[in-house]
Design a protein around this motif. Structure first.
Motif, PDB file in Angstrom:
ATOM      1  N   TRP A   2       0.822  -1.206   0.000  1.00  0.00           N
ATOM      2  CA  TRP A   2       0.000   0.000   0.000  1.00  0.00           C
ATOM      3  C   TRP A   2       0.860   1.261   0.000  1.00  0.00           C
ATOM      4  O   TRP A   2       0.546   2.231  -0.701  1.00  0.00           O
ATOM      5  N   ASP A   3       1.957   1.253   0.763  1.00  0.00           N
ATOM      6  CA  ASP A   3       2.847   2.418   0.787  1.00  0.00           C
ATOM      7  C   ASP A   3       3.472   2.660  -0.582  1.00  0.00           C
ATOM      8  O   ASP A   3       3.690   3.806  -0.986  1.00  0.00           O
ATOM      9  N   VAL A   4       3.783   1.583  -1.311  1.00  0.00           N
ATOM     10  CA  VAL A   4       4.337   1.727  -2.655  1.00  0.00           C
ATOM     11  C   VAL A   4       3.297   2.305  -3.601  1.00  0.00           C
ATOM     12  O   VAL A   4       3.594   3.171  -4.426  1.00  0.00           O
ATOM     13  N   LEU A   5       2.041   1.842  -3.494  1.00  0.00           N
ATOM     14  CA  LEU A   5       0.981   2.396  -4.338  1.00  0.00           C
ATOM     15  C   LEU A   5       0.824   3.891  -4.099  1.00  0.00           C
ATOM     16  O   LEU A   5       0.634   4.667  -5.045  1.00  0.00           O
ATOM     17  N   LYS A   6       0.882   4.307  -2.835  1.00  0.00           N
ATOM     18  CA  LYS A   6       0.685   5.721  -2.503  1.00  0.00           C
ATOM     19  C   LYS A   6       1.763   6.612  -3.086  1.00  0.00           C
ATOM     20  O   LYS A   6       1.530   7.809  -3.301  1.00  0.00           O
ATOM     21  N   THR A   7       2.956   6.058  -3.347  1.00  0.00           N
ATOM     22  CA  THR A   7       4.060   6.872  -3.840  1.00  0.00           C
ATOM     23  C   THR A   7       4.416   6.523  -5.279  1.00  0.00           C
ATOM     24  O   THR A   7       5.534   6.787  -5.715  1.00  0.00           O
ATOM     25  N   SER A   8       3.485   5.944  -6.011  1.00  0.00           N
ATOM     26  CA  SER A   8       3.717   5.602  -7.413  1.00  0.00           C
ATOM     27  C   SER A   8       3.044   6.630  -8.310  1.00  0.00           C
ATOM     28  O   SER A   8       1.929   7.092  -8.008  1.00  0.00           O
ATOM     29  N   PRO A   9       3.680   7.009  -9.408  1.00  0.00           N
ATOM     30  CA  PRO A   9       3.044   7.947 -10.337  1.00  0.00           C
ATOM     31  C   PRO A   9       1.796   7.347 -10.975  1.00  0.00           C
ATOM     32  O   PRO A   9       1.639   6.115 -11.027  1.00  0.00           O
ATOM     33  N   LEU A  10       0.910   8.215 -11.439  1.00  0.00           N
ATOM     34  CA  LEU A  10      -0.359   7.878 -12.089  1.00  0.00           C
ATOM     35  C   LEU A  10      -1.424   7.403 -11.108  1.00  0.00           C
ATOM     36  O   LEU A  10      -2.585   7.239 -11.479  1.00  0.00           O
ATOM     37  N   ILE A  11      -1.057   7.176  -9.830  1.00  0.00           N
ATOM     38  CA  ILE A  11      -1.988   6.694  -8.817  1.00  0.00           C
ATOM     39  C   ILE A  11      -2.118   7.750  -7.725  1.00  0.00           C
ATOM     40  O   ILE A  11      -1.119   8.319  -7.291  1.00  0.00           O
ATOM     41  N   GLN A  12      -3.352   8.012  -7.296  1.00  0.00           N
ATOM     42  CA  GLN A  12      -3.596   8.942  -6.199  1.00  0.00           C
ATOM     43  C   GLN A  12      -4.366   8.224  -5.089  1.00  0.00           C
ATOM     44  O   GLN A  12      -5.256   7.408  -5.357  1.00  0.00           O
TER      45      GLN A  12
END
Length: 810
Positions: free
Chosen positions: A142-152
C-alpha cells in the motif's frame, strides 16, 4: 463447396497455429569496466509482439520468448549509448552478453536521479518498473501504491487512477473480488519486496473482466511456490472520536492447492458539522442552520479463497466474502438547529430544532467460482466466471421536529420511516483469447446478469402515544433487470512501432420497475460500446498512445426508488422513478518521454448525466428540496503531467501530478437554466523520504493545492481553494512495522463553502461541511511466515552503479 470449406479451415489453422516450444533469452549487461548495469530497459520484438524486461542489479535480464527465430533487440539506459541489433534465438535458449558504452553527452544530476521508477507504455498498459530496490524495500504494498506515479490515494484510503475513482485491483492478472476496505488492509499488511511491477490500465479493453468506465491496477508479483505468508494489522484513528481497526490474513500455497483467508473488523466513530445559510428575498425567506452528525458503528468482513491447479495451465478457484455493518439509533444521530431570520408571508421570526435518529443494518455476501486455462507461449486463454451477490440493506429514520415561534409557541411532530431492501444478483461470463494470425489476437466472450431489487418504504406518525401508519406514503418498489452482453477485441501489431486495439461491447437491457404492483419503469434498450486504442513507439524515449471508450451507466436500483427523506426539518431529498441511462465518451491522448514523464490530454463527456446532489428548488411549504434528475450533459477536459524524480542520493523521491481542467455542466427541460462552468488547477506532490536506510526509518509527505472547483454533475461551485497536508513516519524492526500518520493537518475543509445554483438567481444557499479537527492515526503491522521481509538493507551493487553514472561520490 466442401473444398472451399476445408480450405478455409486449413487457412484458419495455419494462421492461428502457435509454436509450442518456449525459449529463454538471458542478457548480461556490463559497462566498459566490466561492472554490471542495473535498470536498463530491454525491448524484444518479433513480427507480431513486443516483449520487455528491466535488468536487475547484477546486470541480468531474463525474457521468455514463444519460439526460436530472429528478434529485434533494443537496449537503453540513461547515460549510455543505446543498442539496436537483430538476434538469432535458438530452441535451446540463448545467453548473450552486451557492453554498454557511456554517452558522450553529460547527464545532469536530476536526470540521473530518476532511476527509482521507469514508466513504459505497452498497448493499453502503463507498466511501472521499480528499477531501484530501495524504493520498495522495507515498505508495504500500500505504501508503494501511494508513492507511485499515475496513482492517487486520499486521506480516507480511496484509490484513483488519473482522477478515476472507479478502480479495480488485479493481482497477477486475476481480478480481486474482496471488498476494497478489506483489500486495503491486506495491502497494508504485506511487504512490497516481492513486487515485480505495477500495470496501470486507465481504459481496459473489452476482454478484461472489469465494469465499463473503470480503471485497473494489476500488481505483478515475483514467482514463488510452497510458501506461507501472513499479517496482522492494528490501526487506531483519532478525529474527535476514536476508531479502532484490526485485520489479519494468511496465504498458503503448496503443490496444487492454495488458500487465502482475510478477516477485517473495526469500530468506527465520526463527527461531522454542517453549517448553511439560505436567502430568498422575494418570498421573503431567510435562515441560518447548524447540523451536527455523530455516528458509531461496528463492521466485520471475512473472506476465503480456495485455489486448485489440476494442471500446469489450468486453475479453479472459489471465493466467498461476507460483510456486515450495523448502527443503532442511539449511535447514529443528526441534530440540527435552524434560526429563521425571515419567514414566508411576513410571518414571525422563529426557530426549529430537529433530531434524526438513524438505524442501519447492512449485509453483503459475495461468491465467485472461476476457472481459467492459459497457454502463455501461444497467448491463448479461456476463462469462465460464475458469481452471486446478495445484499440486505435495512435503514430507518426517526424524525422529531420541534418548532418555536417568538420563543413561546411550540409545536412538535414525530415521524418514523422504515426502509427495508434487498438485492439478489447472479452473473455468468465466458471469454476466450486466440491468435488468428501472426499479427492478430482475437478475444471474444459473453456475459449474462440477472438482478432483482426489492424496496419498501413505510411511514408512520406518533399520535396518541403510538405510531400510526401513513398509508398514502407507503410504497413497494420492485425492479427485475436482465442484461445480455457480448464483446470482442482485436489486438493487431501493424508494425514494430505501431499497435492497435479495437473492440466492441454490445448489450441488451430489460428493466420492468413496478411501484405498488404497477409498472412505472419499463425499459428495453441496446447499447453498443466501442473501444479503440493505439500505441506508437517512435523510439525507446518517445511513446504515444490514444484511447477512446464509449459506454453506458445504468441508474442504480436505489436511485430509482421514488421515496423522499428529511435531512432536517427544512431540507428534503427526493428520488426519481424514471431516470434515463447515462452515455459517456472518454478520450485519452498520452505522450511518455524518457520512460519518466507522462503528459496526458483527457476528455470525459457524459450525456444525460444524473445530478449527484440533486436539483435544488423551494416547494410551496418553504422547504428546500434536492431532487434526482437527468441533466443535458457534463463535459470535462484536462491536461496533466505525471512523473517521478529522485534527489539527494536517492533519499528524496518526488512524484508530481499537475493538471489544468475545464468543466462545464448544462441542464435540460426544468433545469435548462443550469450553466455551471469553470477552469481549475491542481498541484499534487507525493514525497517519499529515506531518513535512515540502516535503521529503516521512512517518511511520506503529501501536499496538494486545488483551486475552487465545481462538482461532477452538480448545481454548486466551491468558493475557496483547498490546501492539504498529510505526513506519515514509518519504522521497520524485523517483522514489525510502526506507522504514525497525520492527515489534513490544515483542516481546510472547514473553510470550504459550496454555493448552489437556482433557477431564481436571487436565491443564495451556501453550505460548509467539515470534520472538527485533523486526523491522527497509529498503525502497527506484524508479518509472519516464510516470506521475504526486508528491513531496508541497501543493494550495494545498485548504489555503486548510480555512483558511477552520476560521476560523484555519494
Amino acid at each position: 463447396m466442401k473444398h472451399i470449406h476445408y480450405s478455409l479451415v486449413f487457412l484458419f489453422v495455419v494462421l492461428s497455429q502457435p509454436l509450442w516450444s518456449q525459449v529463454a533469452l538471458r542478457v548480461q549487461l556490463q559497462d566498459s569496466t566490466k561492472q554490471p548495469l542495473g535498470g536498463a530497459a530491454l525491448l524484444v520484438r518479433d513480427s507480431a509482439h513486443v516483449y520487455s524486461a528491466i535488468s536487475d542489479s547484477s546486470g541480468m535480464a531474463l525474457l521468455s520468448l514463444p519460439h526460436a527465430g530472429k528478434y529485434a533487440l533494443h537496449i537503453s539506459l540513461l547515460g549510455y549509448q543505446p543498442i539496436d541489433t537483430v538476434l538469432p534465438i535458438f530452441s535451446g535458449g540463448s545467453f548473450i552478453p552486451f557492453v554498454l558504452h557511456a554517452s558522450p553527452h553529460a547527464l545532469s544530476e536530476v536526470v540521473v536521479r530518476t532511476e527509482n521508477i521507469a514508466i513504459q507504455q505497452q498497448g493499453e498498459k502503463f507498466i511501472l518498473h521499480f528499477v531501484n530496490p530501495n524504493f520498495v524495500q522495507g515498505r508495504s504494498i500500500w505504501d508503494v501504491l501511494k508513492t507511485s506515479p499515475l496513482i492517487q490515494v486520499d486521506e480516507n484510503d480511496q484509490l484513483s487512477v488519473l482522477g478515476n475513482g472507479n478502480v479495480i485491483i488485479f493481482i497477477n492478472g486475476k481480478r480481486q473480488y474482496i471488498s476494497m476496505q478489506a483489500l486495503v488492509q491486506m495491502l497494508k499488511g504485506r511487504p512490497a519486496d516481492d513486487i515485480q511491477q505495477l500495470e496501470i490500465i486507465p481504459v481496459p479493453t473489452a476482454e478484461y473482466n472489469a465494469p465499463t468506465g473503470s480503471a485497473i491496477i494489476n500488481i505483478v508479483f515475483k514467482k514463488s511456490s510452497n510458501y506461507t505468508k501472513g499479517y496482522v494489522n492494528s490501526t487506531t484513528v483519532y478525529r474527535n472520536l476514536f476508531t479502532q481497526m484490526l485485520a489479519a490474513g494468511i496465504t498458503h500455497q503448496k503443490g496444487t492447492w492454495s488458500y487465502d483467508i482475510n478477516l477485517d473488523g473495526s469500530y468506527n466513530q465520526a463527527q461531522i458539522r454542517q453549517t448553511s445559510t439560505f436567502t430568498d428575498p422575494q418570498l421573503p425567506l431567510e435562515w441560518a442552520s447548524t447540523q451536527n452528525t455523530k455516528i458509531s458503528y461496528p463492521n466485520l468482513d471475512g473472506s476465503i479463497q480456495l485455489t486448485y491447479q489440476p494442471g500446469k495451465n489450468s486453475e479453479l478457484s472459489l471465493f466467498h466474502e461476507s460483510y456486515y455493518a450495523s448502527a443503532n439509533p442511539d449511535h447514529y444521530t443528526q441534530q440540527t438547529f435552524t434560526h429563521y431570520l425571515q419567514t414566508m408571508n411576513n410571518g414571525q421570526d422563529s426557530s426549529d430544532q430537529s433530531f434524526i435518529n438513524n438505524k442501519l443494518n447492512y449485509y453483503e455476501a459475495n461468491s465467485v467460482l472461476q476457472y481459467s486455462w492459459t497457454q502463455p507461449a501461444q497467448q491463448k486463454k479461456l476463462e469462465f466466471i460464475l458469481s452471486h451477490v446478495y445484499v440486505s440493506y435495512a435503514q430507518s429514520h426517526q424524525y422529531a421536529f420541534e418548532n418555536y415561534q417568538s420563543s413561546q409557541l411550540k409545536s412538535s411532530t414525530n415521524l418514523y420511516q422504515d426502509m427495508p431492501a434487498f438485492n439478489n444478483n447472479i452473473a455468468a461470463r465466458i471469454s476466450y483469447t486466440q491468435p488468428v494470425s501472426q499479427k492478430v489476437i482475437l478475444s471474444a466472450g459473453a456475459e449474462y446478469t440477472h438482478s432483482y431489487a426489492h424496496n419498501r418504504v413505510n411511514w408512520s406518525q406518533f399520535m396518541g402515544g403510538q405510531y400510526v401508519s401513513i398509508d398514502s406514503l407507503n410504497i413497494l418498489y420492485q425492479l427485475p433487470e436482465d442484461v445480455f452482453e457480448g464483446f470482442f477485441n482485436v489486438r493487431m501489431l501493424l508494425s514494430q512501432k505501431f499497435m492497435l486495439n479495437a473492440g466492441l461491447r454490445a448489450s441488451h437491457t430489460h428493466d420492468d420497475g413496478k411501484l405498488n404492483g404497477t409498472s412505472v419503469y419499463r425499459r428495453d434498450y441496446n447499447n453498443f460500446i466501442p473501444i479503440l486504442q493505439f500505441t506508437y513507439q517512435l523510439s525507446a524515449n518517445h511513446q504515444f498512445s490514444y484511447a477512446l471508450e464509449d459506454g453506458v451507466y445504468r441508474p442504480t436500483f436505489w436511485d430509482l426508488v421514488p421515496f423522499f427523506k428529511y435531512s432536517s426539518s427544512n431540507v428534503v431529498d427526493q428520488n426519481a422513478s424514471s431516470l434515463d441511462k447515462v452515455t459517456y465518451f472518454k478520450n485519452y491522448l498520452t505522450y511518455t518521454l524518457r520512460q519518466k514523464h507522462v503528459f496526458m490530454l483527457y476528455n470525459n463527456f457524459q450525456y444525460h448525466v444524473v445530478s449527484q446532489n440533486g436539483y435544488p428548488y423551494l416547494n410551496p411549504d418553504g422547504k428546500l428540496v434536492f431532487a434526482s434528475t437527468n441533466l443535458k450533459y457534463d463535459d470535462l477536459a484536462s491536461i496533466s503531467y505525471n512523473s517521478s524524480y529522485a534527489f539527494f542520493k536517492g533519499i528524496w523521491n518526488w512524484n508530481p501530478y499537475i493538471y489544468i481542467t475545464y468543466h462545464v455542466i448544462r441542464g435540460k427541460d426544468s433545469t435548462a437554466f443550469l450553466d455551471n462552468h469553470r477552469f481549475w488547477t491542481g498541484l499534487l506532490f507525493t514525497n517519499q523520504l529515506v531518513l535512515s536506510r540502516k535503521k529503516a526509518w521512512f517518511a511520506q509527505v503529501y501536499t496538494g493545492f486545488t483551486s475552487p472547483i465545481i462538482g461532477d454533475a452538480s448545481f454548486y461551485k466551491q468558493l475557496h481553494a483547498q490546501l492539504q497536508l498529510n505526513i506519515s513516519l514509518m519504522k521497520r524492526i524485523k517483522n514489525w512495522t510502526f506507522l504514525l500518520m497525520a492527515n489534513d493537518l490544515l483542516n481546510t475543509n472547514q473553510f470550504q463553502t459550496r454555493r448552489y445554483i437556482f433557477q431564481n438567481p436571487m436565491i443564495d444557499y451556501r453550505v460548509q461541511q467539515y470534520y472538527l479537527m485533523p486526523q491522527f492515526a497509529v498503525r502497527i503491522s506484524w508479518n509472519f511466515g516464510n516470506q521475504k521481509v526486508s528491513a531496508g538493507e541497501v543493494n550495494q551493487q545498485t548504489i555503486q552503479e548510480i555512483k558511477r553514472r552520476a560521476g560523484v561520490n555519494l
